[in-house]
Write a protein that holds these residues in place. Sequence first.
Motif, PDB file in Angstrom:
ATOM      1  N   PRO A   1      -2.642  13.128   0.760  1.00 62.43           N
ATOM      2  CA  PRO A   1      -2.477  12.368   1.997  1.00 62.43           C
ATOM      3  C   PRO A   1      -1.259  11.448   1.933  1.00 62.43           C
ATOM      4  CG  PRO A   1      -4.754  12.321   1.266  1.00 62.43           C
ATOM      5  CD  PRO A   1      -3.967  12.950   0.167  1.00 62.43           C
ATOM      6  N   GLN A   2      -0.614  11.268   3.101  1.00 56.86           N
ATOM      7  CA  GLN A   2       0.591  10.444   3.163  1.00 56.86           C
ATOM      8  C   GLN A   2       0.319   9.020   2.672  1.00 56.86           C
ATOM      9  OE1 GLN A   2       2.070   9.895   7.140  1.00 56.86           O
ATOM     10  NE2 GLN A   2       4.025   9.071   6.479  1.00 56.86           N
ATOM     11  N   LYS A   3      -0.816   8.450   3.053  1.00 58.70           N
ATOM     12  CA  LYS A   3      -1.125   7.073   2.660  1.00 58.70           C
ATOM     13  C   LYS A   3      -1.247   6.946   1.146  1.00 58.70           C
ATOM     14  CE  LYS A   3      -4.204   3.199   3.632  1.00 58.70           C
ATOM     15  NZ  LYS A   3      -5.389   2.723   4.384  1.00 58.70           N
ATOM     16  N   THR A   4      -1.845   7.952   0.502  1.00 60.00           N
ATOM     17  CA  THR A   4      -1.981   7.921  -0.958  1.00 60.00           C
ATOM     18  C   THR A   4      -0.610   7.966  -1.615  1.00 60.00           C
ATOM     19  OG1 THR A   4      -4.113   9.042  -0.802  1.00 60.00           O
ATOM     20  CG2 THR A   4      -3.013   9.059  -2.944  1.00 60.00           C
ATOM     21  N   ASN A   5       0.251   8.850  -1.121  1.00 60.53           N
ATOM     22  CA  ASN A   5       1.618   8.927  -1.629  1.00 60.53           C
ATOM     23  C   ASN A   5       2.328   7.579  -1.495  1.00 60.53           C
ATOM     24  OD1 ASN A   5       2.255  11.450  -2.744  1.00 60.53           O
ATOM     25  ND2 ASN A   5       2.419  12.386  -0.717  1.00 60.53           N
ATOM     26  N   LEU A   6       2.160   6.974  -0.338  1.00 64.38           N
ATOM     27  CA  LEU A   6       2.814   5.690  -0.080  1.00 64.38           C
ATOM     28  C   LEU A   6       2.311   4.621  -1.039  1.00 64.38           C
ATOM     29  CD1 LEU A   6       4.696   3.971   1.715  1.00 64.38           C
ATOM     30  CD2 LEU A   6       2.739   3.577   3.221  1.00 64.38           C
ATOM     31  N   ASN A   7       1.009   4.576  -1.254  1.00 67.27           N
ATOM     32  CA  ASN A   7       0.448   3.569  -2.167  1.00 67.27           C
ATOM     33  C   ASN A   7       0.939   3.776  -3.597  1.00 67.27           C
ATOM     34  OD1 ASN A   7      -0.967   2.251  -0.158  1.00 67.27           O
ATOM     35  ND2 ASN A   7      -2.824   3.476  -0.440  1.00 67.27           N
ATOM     36  N   TYR A   8       1.039   5.051  -4.021  1.00 66.91           N
ATOM     37  CA  TYR A   8       1.583   5.337  -5.346  1.00 66.91           C
ATOM     38  C   TYR A   8       3.023   4.833  -5.457  1.00 66.91           C
ATOM     39  CZ  TYR A   8      -2.337   8.420  -6.595  1.00 66.91           C
ATOM     40  OH  TYR A   8      -3.577   8.929  -6.905  1.00 66.91           O
ATOM     41  N   TRP A   9       3.787   5.066  -4.385  1.00 66.56           N
ATOM     42  CA  TRP A   9       5.196   4.655  -4.412  1.00 66.56           C
ATOM     43  C   TRP A   9       5.328   3.132  -4.466  1.00 66.56           C
ATOM     44  CZ3 TRP A   9       9.296   6.989  -5.917  1.00 66.56           C
ATOM     45  CH2 TRP A   9      10.540   6.424  -5.685  1.00 66.56           C
ATOM     46  N   ILE A  10       4.508   2.433  -3.693  1.00 69.34           N
ATOM     47  CA  ILE A  10       4.538   0.967  -3.710  1.00 69.34           C
ATOM     48  C   ILE A  10       4.206   0.457  -5.107  1.00 69.34           C
ATOM     49  CG2 ILE A  10       3.381  -1.110  -2.859  1.00 69.34           C
ATOM     50  CD1 ILE A  10       2.998   0.381  -0.192  1.00 69.34           C
ATOM     51  N   ASP A  11       3.201   1.058  -5.738  1.00 71.61           N
ATOM     52  CA  ASP A  11       2.815   0.650  -7.087  1.00 71.61           C
ATOM     53  C   ASP A  11       3.951   0.894  -8.077  1.00 71.61           C
ATOM     54  OD1 ASP A  11       0.833  -0.269  -9.041  1.00 71.61           O
ATOM     55  OD2 ASP A  11       0.858   1.805  -9.767  1.00 71.61           O
ATOM     56  N   TYR A  12       4.615   2.041  -7.937  1.00 65.48           N
ATOM     57  CA  TYR A  12       5.740   2.358  -8.823  1.00 65.48           C
ATOM     58  C   TYR A  12       6.884   1.366  -8.616  1.00 65.48           C
ATOM     59  CZ  TYR A  12       9.493   5.076 -11.000  1.00 65.48           C
ATOM     60  OH  TYR A  12      10.546   5.487 -11.771  1.00 65.48           O
ATOM     61  N   TRP A  13       7.172   1.047  -7.362  1.00 65.24           N
ATOM     62  CA  TRP A  13       8.224   0.074  -7.033  1.00 65.24           C
ATOM     63  C   TRP A  13       7.912  -1.272  -7.701  1.00 65.24           C
ATOM     64  CZ3 TRP A  13      10.027  -0.813  -1.235  1.00 65.24           C
ATOM     65  CH2 TRP A  13      11.180  -1.596  -1.229  1.00 65.24           C
ATOM     66  N   ASN A  14       6.679  -1.732  -7.571  1.00 64.00           N
ATOM     67  CA  ASN A  14       6.293  -3.017  -8.161  1.00 64.00           C
ATOM     68  C   ASN A  14       6.377  -2.990  -9.690  1.00 64.00           C
ATOM     69  OD1 ASN A  14       5.801  -4.129  -5.643  1.00 64.00           O
ATOM     70  ND2 ASN A  14       3.631  -3.595  -5.663  1.00 64.00           N
ATOM     71  N   ARG A  15       5.976  -1.868 -10.282  1.00 58.43           N
ATOM     72  CA  ARG A  15       6.010  -1.777 -11.748  1.00 58.43           C
ATOM     73  C   ARG A  15       7.451  -1.713 -12.270  1.00 58.43           C
ATOM     74  NH1 ARG A  15       1.109   0.443 -14.314  1.00 58.43           N
ATOM     75  NH2 ARG A  15      -0.552   0.470 -12.763  1.00 58.43           N
ATOM     76  N   THR A  16       8.320  -1.125 -11.485  1.00 57.15           N
ATOM     77  CA  THR A  16       9.716  -0.997 -11.904  1.00 57.15           C
ATOM     78  C   THR A  16      10.456  -2.313 -11.818  1.00 57.15           C
ATOM     79  OG1 THR A  16       9.710   1.292 -11.118  1.00 57.15           O
ATOM     80  CG2 THR A  16      11.856   0.285 -11.515  1.00 57.15           C
TER      81      THR A  16
END
Length: 284
Positions: A2-17
């Motif tokens: 789902p698009q929302k799941t992808n988006l949440n993963y990306w936000i988490d990756y952005w924050n971790r980076t």
Amino acid sequence: MPQKTNLNYWIDYWNRTNPASDLMDEESLVSFWDKRSEDFADKIATAGGRKRSRENIALLEASGFCAEGARVLDIGCGAGSLSLPLARAGAEVTSFDISPGMLAQVQRVADREGLSVTTIAGSWWTANIDRLGFREKFDLVISSMTPAIKDAETLERMITCSRASCFYIGSFPGGRDAILSDLLSRIGKIPSPRRPPMGFLFPFMYLYLKGYRPEVTFSRRRWNETLDTKKAAAHAIDIISHDQTVTPAMNRAIQRYYKETAVDGKCIFKNEMFLGMMVWKVRP
């Protein structure tokens, strides 16, 4: 997926980076940019600086933006590389920056030329857009090469201030700040300093996963910079000192390096930068 799941993963990756512990605090950022305000003002007044500003505004015009009568918010405006030419073209510009020194450079030119520019000092990381009266107020909101947009929250804050379009410029890895890179390769034992996040990829992917389809342009910029030995050393020491204490021995090594590599007291640096620029409508 789902698009929302992808988006949440990306936000988490952005924050971790870009974790908060790796970012300069706001007080350090004010000092960092204040010290560069005069140099930035000088650079945007050069032929190369004016050319870059014209190229960026041409991208906006190609996307359908008209400056005449438009209300513009320039987040992290710096010394006014976009604020000032847009105001000259007839826009009513609000220039927002954490650095009073940068804003003073913008205001000085605006006052001299009678431009419609309002300067506001503050941190975009903690800005209350409703208290500022920014929500859906502007026809165009800009973020160009600034650490103000450091995560999804600050990007959404930017979008919420626009009622029409946004314009973002960010960098890619692979560029070269010769003032520092040559020094670090020769001296050693000095880790590469942190730089404020100004990347293109994270905001672009966030927008794409939200359903936006930005108009994207890429560029490669090369330029030469000439500094006397004192200015070159001061530039390097100031940046390195944000991560660690510059000991007397390090200071001497840095000063010695630039003196030894100078020609007639001048250091010439060949810099390179890769940039991504995107314009998008706030209603996907």
